[in-house]
Write a protein that holds these residues in place. Structure first.
Motif, short mmCIF file in Angstrom:
data_model
loop_
_atom_site.label_atom_id
_atom_site.label_comp_id
_atom_site.label_asym_id
_atom_site.label_seq_id
_atom_site.Cartn_x
_atom_site.Cartn_y
_atom_site.Cartn_z
N ALA A 1 0.83 -1.20 0.00
CA ALA A 1 0.00 0.00 0.00
C ALA A 1 0.86 1.25 0.00
O ALA A 1 2.01 1.24 0.44
CB ALA A 1 -0.92 0.01 1.22
N LEU A 2 0.29 2.33 -0.51
CA LEU A 2 0.88 3.65 -0.39
C LEU A 2 -0.16 4.58 0.21
O LEU A 2 -1.33 4.23 0.35
CB LEU A 2 1.39 4.16 -1.74
N ARG A 3 0.28 5.78 0.58
CA ARG A 3 -0.62 6.70 1.27
C ARG A 3 -1.30 7.64 0.30
O ARG A 3 -0.71 8.14 -0.66
CB ARG A 3 0.16 7.52 2.30
N SER A 4 -2.58 7.88 0.55
CA SER A 4 -3.35 8.90 -0.16
C SER A 4 -4.19 9.63 0.87
O SER A 4 -5.25 9.15 1.30
CB SER A 4 -4.26 8.26 -1.23
N GLY A 5 -3.70 10.79 1.33
CA GLY A 5 -4.41 11.56 2.34
C GLY A 5 -4.57 10.76 3.62
O GLY A 5 -3.60 10.25 4.18
N PRO A 6 -5.81 10.59 4.11
CA PRO A 6 -6.04 9.86 5.36
C PRO A 6 -6.21 8.36 5.17
O PRO A 6 -6.68 7.67 6.06
CB PRO A 6 -7.34 10.49 5.89
N VAL B 1 -3.80 3.09 0.50
CA VAL B 1 -4.41 2.54 -0.72
C VAL B 1 -3.62 1.31 -1.13
O VAL B 1 -2.43 1.39 -1.43
CB VAL B 1 -4.41 3.58 -1.85
N ILE B 2 -4.29 0.15 -1.13
CA ILE B 2 -3.64 -1.09 -1.52
C ILE B 2 -3.48 -1.10 -3.04
O ILE B 2 -4.46 -0.99 -3.78
CB ILE B 2 -4.44 -2.30 -1.04
N VAL B 3 -2.25 -1.23 -3.50
CA VAL B 3 -1.96 -1.13 -4.92
C VAL B 3 -1.54 -2.46 -5.54
O VAL B 3 -1.48 -2.60 -6.76
CB VAL B 3 -0.88 -0.07 -5.20
N ALA B 4 -1.24 -3.44 -4.70
CA ALA B 4 -0.86 -4.75 -5.20
C ALA B 4 -1.03 -5.76 -4.07
O ALA B 4 -0.92 -5.41 -2.89
CB ALA B 4 0.58 -4.76 -5.71
N GLY B 5 -1.32 -7.00 -4.45
CA GLY B 5 -1.41 -8.05 -3.45
C GLY B 5 -2.73 -8.78 -3.46
O GLY B 5 -3.61 -8.54 -4.30
N GLY B 6 -2.91 -9.65 -2.49
CA GLY B 6 -4.07 -10.53 -2.45
C GLY B 6 -5.39 -9.85 -2.19
O GLY B 6 -6.44 -10.42 -2.47
N THR C 1 -5.27 0.40 10.83
CA THR C 1 -4.65 -0.66 10.05
C THR C 1 -3.14 -0.67 10.26
O THR C 1 -2.53 0.38 10.51
CB THR C 1 -4.93 -0.48 8.55
N ALA C 2 -2.54 -1.85 10.14
CA ALA C 2 -1.09 -1.95 10.24
C ALA C 2 -0.42 -1.21 9.09
O ALA C 2 0.59 -0.53 9.27
CB ALA C 2 -0.67 -3.41 10.28
N LEU C 3 -0.99 -1.33 7.89
CA LEU C 3 -0.46 -0.60 6.74
C LEU C 3 -0.45 0.89 7.01
O LEU C 3 0.53 1.59 6.76
CB LEU C 3 -1.31 -0.90 5.50
N GLY C 4 -1.57 1.39 7.52
CA GLY C 4 -1.68 2.83 7.78
C GLY C 4 -0.74 3.31 8.86
O GLY C 4 -0.16 4.40 8.76
N LYS C 5 -0.57 2.52 9.91
CA LYS C 5 0.34 2.91 10.98
C LYS C 5 1.77 3.04 10.47
O LYS C 5 2.50 3.96 10.85
CB LYS C 5 0.27 1.91 12.12
N ALA D 1 3.98 0.53 2.31
CA ALA D 1 3.89 -0.35 3.47
C ALA D 1 3.56 -1.74 2.97
O ALA D 1 2.76 -1.90 2.04
CB ALA D 1 2.80 0.14 4.43
N LEU D 2 4.17 -2.73 3.57
CA LEU D 2 3.98 -4.13 3.19
C LEU D 2 3.37 -4.87 4.37
O LEU D 2 3.87 -4.76 5.49
CB LEU D 2 5.32 -4.76 2.81
N ALA D 3 2.30 -5.63 4.13
CA ALA D 3 1.61 -6.31 5.23
C ALA D 3 1.37 -7.78 4.91
O ALA D 3 1.19 -8.16 3.75
CB ALA D 3 0.28 -5.63 5.52
#
Length: 260
Positions: free
Chosen positions: A111-116, A119-124, A139-143, A216-218
């Motif tokens: 994921a990458l960040r978009s404002g608040p 945004v998951i851009v690749a993965g399951g 979310t762990a990605l967001g943190k 971020a990778l989760a």
């Protein structure tokens, strides 16, 4: 449905902003929207919403169902999205994420960040029926994206009010600040039932040479899979994948020095 907050800008820029607001109405991956529903979300008159939608329709950014007259995102959005996906090199990440998922038995997401939002851009989790945006605070990605924020992205104080999704969700800014300090100290983020019960996620940063999280990778599974006893093993797998993604997704000038 909460209205989209419009930015007050003058003249032609206001028309551009309103057109962008129309596109943002489709972020929640919900059903097609009518002109009246767009008007209600944007707090505009139906005639103004209809005019904006018709303009975007003519440019290919929206398309209209011939039977219901309702709108959905159009082919121009798909084209630009695919171009951005390849320009960022995200197609190179798919094999690494697939391998991580196979090795761990967990869902792997980037994921990458978009404002608040993250945004998951690749993965399951990238599927047609699942929205791609996740709140940063729950979310762990967001943190991760907050803990290693890039310049200008803003910290917890830049976020809107923090909604609770379960009784474990962090909703106080001070508590979130403390959690982010722990994330930085431990070099990973945990989401243990903060977005949904029965889901446990570990996330690590994909860092650039300046120490900011480009992504971020989760890894996500149930608490029965990601147990406390196996947390360190999952983190080793995730960090190994994150280092590989730094090489694949960042230019040589942007990368961190090789680990000694």
């Amino acid at each position: 449905m909460t209205a989209v907050a419009a930015v007050r800008v003058p003249g032609g820029a206001q028309a551009v902003q309103r057109a962008l607001d129309v596109l943002h109405c489709f972020h929640d991956n919900g059903p097609d929207l009518s002109a009246s529903e767009l008007a209600r979300r944007l707090e505009l008159s139906v005639s103004t919403a209809h005019r904006l939608a018709r303009t975007l329709l003519g440019a290919g950014f929206l398309e209209q169902d011939a039977r219901t007259s309702r709108y959905r995102l159009g082919p121009a959005v798909t084209e630009l999205g695919r171009l951005s996906y390849h320009q960022r090199g995200l197609h190179l990440a798919a094999p690494e994420l697939s391998d991580l998922a196979e090795r761990t038995g967990a869902t792997a997401d980037l994921a990458l960040r978009s404002g608040p939002h993250a945004v998951i851009v690749a993965g399951g989790s990238v599927t047609p029926k699942v929205g791609l945006r996740r709140p940063l605070h729950s979310t762990a990605l967001g943190k991760v994206l907050l803990a290693w924020a890039r310049p200008g992205e803003g910290g917890p104080s830049s976020l809107p009010p923090l909604p609770a999704f379960t009784d474990r969700t962090i909703v106080e800014p001070a508590a979130l600040e403390a959690e982010l300090a722990r994330v930085r100290d431990d070099a990973y983020a945990l989401n243990d039932g903060e977005s949904a019960y029965g889901v446990r996620t570990l996330a690590v940063p994909v860092l650039d040479g300046a120490g900011h999280a480009r992504f971020a990778l989760a890894v996500r599974a149930t608490p029965e899979v990601i147990t406390e006893a196996r947390t360190e093993w999952f983190l080793v797998q995730a960090r190994s994948c994150a280092r590989a993604l730094e090489v694949l997704l960042l230019s040589p000038a942007e990368r961190r020095p090789p680990a000694s």
